[in-house]
Design an enzyme around this catalytic site. Structure first.
Site, PDB file in Angstrom:
ATOM      1  N   GLY A  32       0.775  -1.591   0.188  1.00 44.41           N
ATOM      2  CA  GLY A  32       0.273   0.354  -0.238  1.00 44.41           C
ATOM      3  C   GLY A  32       0.835   1.114  -0.245  1.00 44.41           C
ATOM      4  N   ASP A  34       2.670   2.362   2.337  1.00 43.85           N
ATOM      5  CA  ASP A  34       4.360   2.002   2.729  1.00 43.85           C
ATOM      6  C   ASP A  34       4.958   1.934   2.086  1.00 43.85           C
ATOM      7  OD1 ASP A  34       6.026   1.510   4.648  1.00 43.85           O
ATOM      8  OD2 ASP A  34       5.329  -0.258   5.233  1.00 43.85           O
ATOM      9  N   SER A 122      -5.228   3.605   8.033  1.00 43.01           N
ATOM     10  CA  SER A 122      -5.893   2.578   8.542  1.00 43.01           C
ATOM     11  C   SER A 122      -6.706   1.922   7.225  1.00 43.01           C
ATOM     12  CB  SER A 122      -5.683   2.614   9.359  1.00 43.01           C
ATOM     13  OG  SER A 122      -5.247   2.567  11.025  1.00 43.01           O
ATOM     14  N   GLY A 124      -6.532   0.716   4.741  1.00 39.67           N
ATOM     15  CA  GLY A 124      -6.675   0.000   3.786  1.00 39.67           C
ATOM     16  C   GLY A 124      -6.818  -1.205   3.817  1.00 39.67           C
TER      17      GLY A 124
END
Length: 165
Positions: A32, A34, A122, A124
Site C-alpha cells: 500500500g 508504505d 488504516s 487499506g
C-alpha cells in the site's frame, strides 16, 4: 490554524515538507502507501528506518506513535512514519487512529515543517471504514499549527468520504 485541503492523487507526488507514511510496525516497508513511499523514496528511507530499528525502535514502532526519517527521493524534506490501528468490531481504537495524526503533526512541528500530507491511515489492509477514518482524522488535525494539512486520497470513494466530513 492550518489550511486543510483534500486532493485525489498519489501521496508520493506531493511537494510538502512532510509526507506521512502509513507504516507497519517493522518500519521496513510493506504494501500500500508504505510500499509506494519506500519504492519512490529510494533506499535512503529504508536505510534510515534500519538505523531506527538498530536504536530506540528495536522492537518496532508502536501503534499511534510517529517518527521521522529522510524523504529520500520524494518531493518532501521528511517522511513521518506512523502505525495505524487495525479496525475492530469489538474494540474502539479511535483514539489510536487520532494519535497517529496528532503525533505526526507533533513530529512535523518539532522538525520545523510548515506543510504535511496525510494518506487515509488504516483504511487499506487495516480495514478501517473510510467515513469513520475521515471524521477522526479531520478532528485530530483541526487545531494544527502548520500552514497546510493536506489529505491525499488514492481513490474517489476515499476522496468523497473525506470531503463530506
Amino acid at each position: 490554524m492550518a489550511t486543510i485541503e483534500y486532493v485525489l492523487g498519489d501521496i508520493t507526488e506531493q511537494e510538502v515538507d512532510v509526507i506521512v507514511n502509513a507504516a507497519n510496525s517493522s518500519l521496513l516497508g510493506g504494501g500500500g502507501v508504505d510500499g509506494a513511499i519506500h519504492r519512490k523514496g529510494g533506499p535512503e528511507i529504508l536505510a534510515a528506518c534500519r538505523e531506527l530499528r538498530a536504536g530506540h525502535y528495536g522492537g518496532g514502532l508502536k501503534t499511534g506513535q510517529a517518527v521521522a526519517t529522510t524523504a529520500g527521493r520524494l518531493n518532501a524534506r521528511w517522511v513521518v512514519h506512523t502505525v495505524g490501528p487495525v479496525w475492530s468490531d469489538t474494540e474502539d481504537r479511535s483514539e489510536l487512529l487520532a494519535a497517529c495524526h496528532r503525533n505526526s503533526l507533533k513530529v512535523a512541528g518539532d522538525l520545523g515543517a510548515r506543510s504535511i500530507a496525510f494518506p487515509a491511515i488504516s483504511t487499506g489492509i487495516y480495514r478501517w471504514p473510510v467515513r469513520s477514518a475521515a471524521r477522526i482524522a479531520r478532528e485530530a488535525v483541526e487545531d494544527a499549527e502548520l500552514d497546510l494539512v493536506r489529505f491525499v486520497l488514492f481513490d474517489q470513494a476515499a476522496y468523497d468520504a473525506f470531503t463530506r466530513v
